[in-house]
Scaffold this active site. Sequence first.
Site, short mmCIF file in Angstrom:
data_model
loop_
_atom_site.label_atom_id
_atom_site.label_comp_id
_atom_site.label_asym_id
_atom_site.label_seq_id
_atom_site.Cartn_x
_atom_site.Cartn_y
_atom_site.Cartn_z
N SER A 138 0.10 4.47 -5.21
CA SER A 138 -0.79 3.41 -5.67
C SER A 138 -1.40 3.79 -7.01
O SER A 138 -1.67 4.97 -7.27
CB SER A 138 -1.91 3.15 -4.67
OG SER A 138 -2.77 2.15 -5.19
N LYS A 210 -0.40 2.68 3.27
CA LYS A 210 -0.36 2.01 1.95
C LYS A 210 -0.43 0.49 2.12
O LYS A 210 -1.08 -0.21 1.32
CB LYS A 210 0.92 2.41 1.20
CG LYS A 210 1.14 1.64 -0.12
CD LYS A 210 0.00 1.84 -1.10
CE LYS A 210 0.14 1.30 -2.49
NZ LYS A 210 0.76 0.07 -2.79
N HIS A 213 -3.94 -0.28 2.66
CA HIS A 213 -4.60 -0.15 1.35
C HIS A 213 -4.46 -1.48 0.59
O HIS A 213 -5.42 -2.00 0.02
CB HIS A 213 -3.95 1.00 0.56
CG HIS A 213 -4.26 1.00 -0.92
ND1 HIS A 213 -3.65 0.12 -1.81
CD2 HIS A 213 -5.11 1.73 -1.67
CE1 HIS A 213 -4.11 0.32 -3.03
NE2 HIS A 213 -5.00 1.30 -2.97
N ASN A 214 -3.26 -2.04 0.59
CA ASN A 214 -3.04 -3.28 -0.15
C ASN A 214 -3.76 -4.46 0.50
O ASN A 214 -4.24 -5.34 -0.20
CB ASN A 214 -1.53 -3.57 -0.27
CG ASN A 214 -0.90 -2.74 -1.35
OD1 ASN A 214 -1.38 -1.65 -1.68
ND2 ASN A 214 0.19 -3.20 -1.92
#
Length: 510
Positions: A138, A210, A213-214
Amino acid sequence: MTQDKVLCDIGFIGLGVMGKNLVLNLADNGYNIAAFDLSDEKVQGAIAQDLSENSSGSPRVHGCSSYTELLSQLKAPHLIVLSVPAGAPVDQVCENLIGAGIQPDDIIIDTGNSLWVDTVAREEKYKSNFLLFSSAVSGGEVGARFGPSLMPSGSPYAWARVKPIWEAIAAKVDSKTGKPLERTKPGEVITEGEPCAAYIGPAGAGHYVKMVHNGIEYADMQIICEAYHVLQSGLNLSCDEIADIFETWNNGPLDSYLMEISVEVLRHKSSDTNTPLVELILDKAGQKGTGLWTAMSSLEVGCPAPTIAQAVYARSISSFKDLRAQSAQKLHGPEQNSLSKDEQQQLIEQLHDAMYCAKLCAYAQGFQLMKLAGKEHGWTLDFASIAKIWRAGCIIRATFLQSITNAYERNQDLENLLLDDFFAEQLSQRQLNWRKAICQATMQGIPTGALSSALSYYDSMRAETLPANLLQGQRDFFGAHTFERIDKSPGKKYHVEWSTPARATISIDG
Ligand code: 6PG
């Protein structure tokens, strides 16, 4: 006398914006790269950029024109990093590398935004051919170049090999302040501080983290956009005035990369009209799918994540531009009340707290989702460590992440972030302003889906009693789906003949 060929440390496939910058980052940290892309122009571009930025004068990036050449340029066992689009291209490259003679102890690292279940399936599928390791990245193009946040997962054996490289190229955080250590120039290397790279768990775990996270990123962005909308439409402030407010907030607990870039976007003037560019950008949001995956996973796991889902819906609604334009002619909103100067100032302060609380709820949803998914898939996720590696390098980096790190360091088994003493106190101090900001926006007819879905989440989470008793009654009425009673033993199921005169209660299992 023949000279021994100097072999490269790392093979790299996929030299798009992210890939090229990761290559240059690796090179700055002392690694020689054999680079391949289907486009020779991209290979030449990476070589040229390396030469122009590299003061030593000797090339650190060596171009290859085939998969076979790439393998022949590498030290064995081979370590190959992929930066190709998620989905079929990853499998295509894996198959091509098998064709070129990759060996079982070679490692391929997938750095794309692959769907986590695909990663699990791929590790299994290719295990006799090579070791598939994954490491979501990221930080966008600047992060890739000067220090991303890295979420590696897969075989611990592969991690032992990848770890020193990943820790070298990752963003770093000052261990005392928790603040990012900035690295902005080519050739610069940061050797101190805590690297934003930590082993997440077995195959799939890193891509799952991840993905969440997004999902949080979507919510965080939508919350900022709603605040902008209220300030712009509710208070008629200019882009520069809103940028000033955001800039002030960015010096407090809302300090984040996404706030920082929002200030820049709001201040930017179009070169041809010299008016704010943001006002000329079509209000239809794009999306590549990771927010949607997070929302879908939350529904599958049974974890409430309404603010994340709402952020995905907000992008969907935005895409119906023509329909919205049509509806605007027909559907009426409230009368516009003009606010006094004092009320305007109060609304600005209320919005600040509303953003803080809604952001906290989005993180609480994301972290609870990882906790429940981790349990379901047998991953032992370390939430303090995940919060730590998000403090720098990634898109959601923020001062806030240090408070989340502290919360999980205080209690690694925390059920939900809202229950941490520090955050509970923040919510109790700010919740009234949060409510008032939403009321004001609602009375002005300004949509605040993320801010208000977060408030509803907060109110639901703190409600000892919810109306699901009536819902259970409805279900039992039309479908004999049964219910439990609070005055009887837990787990015992009842059904009622709701419409018969006797209304008999039948115990189902006892
Ligand atoms: C990151 C970003 C990155 C990418 C998103 C954009 O962490 O560096 O999240 O992964 O910018 O995929 O997603 P959308 O196109 O769906 O907004």
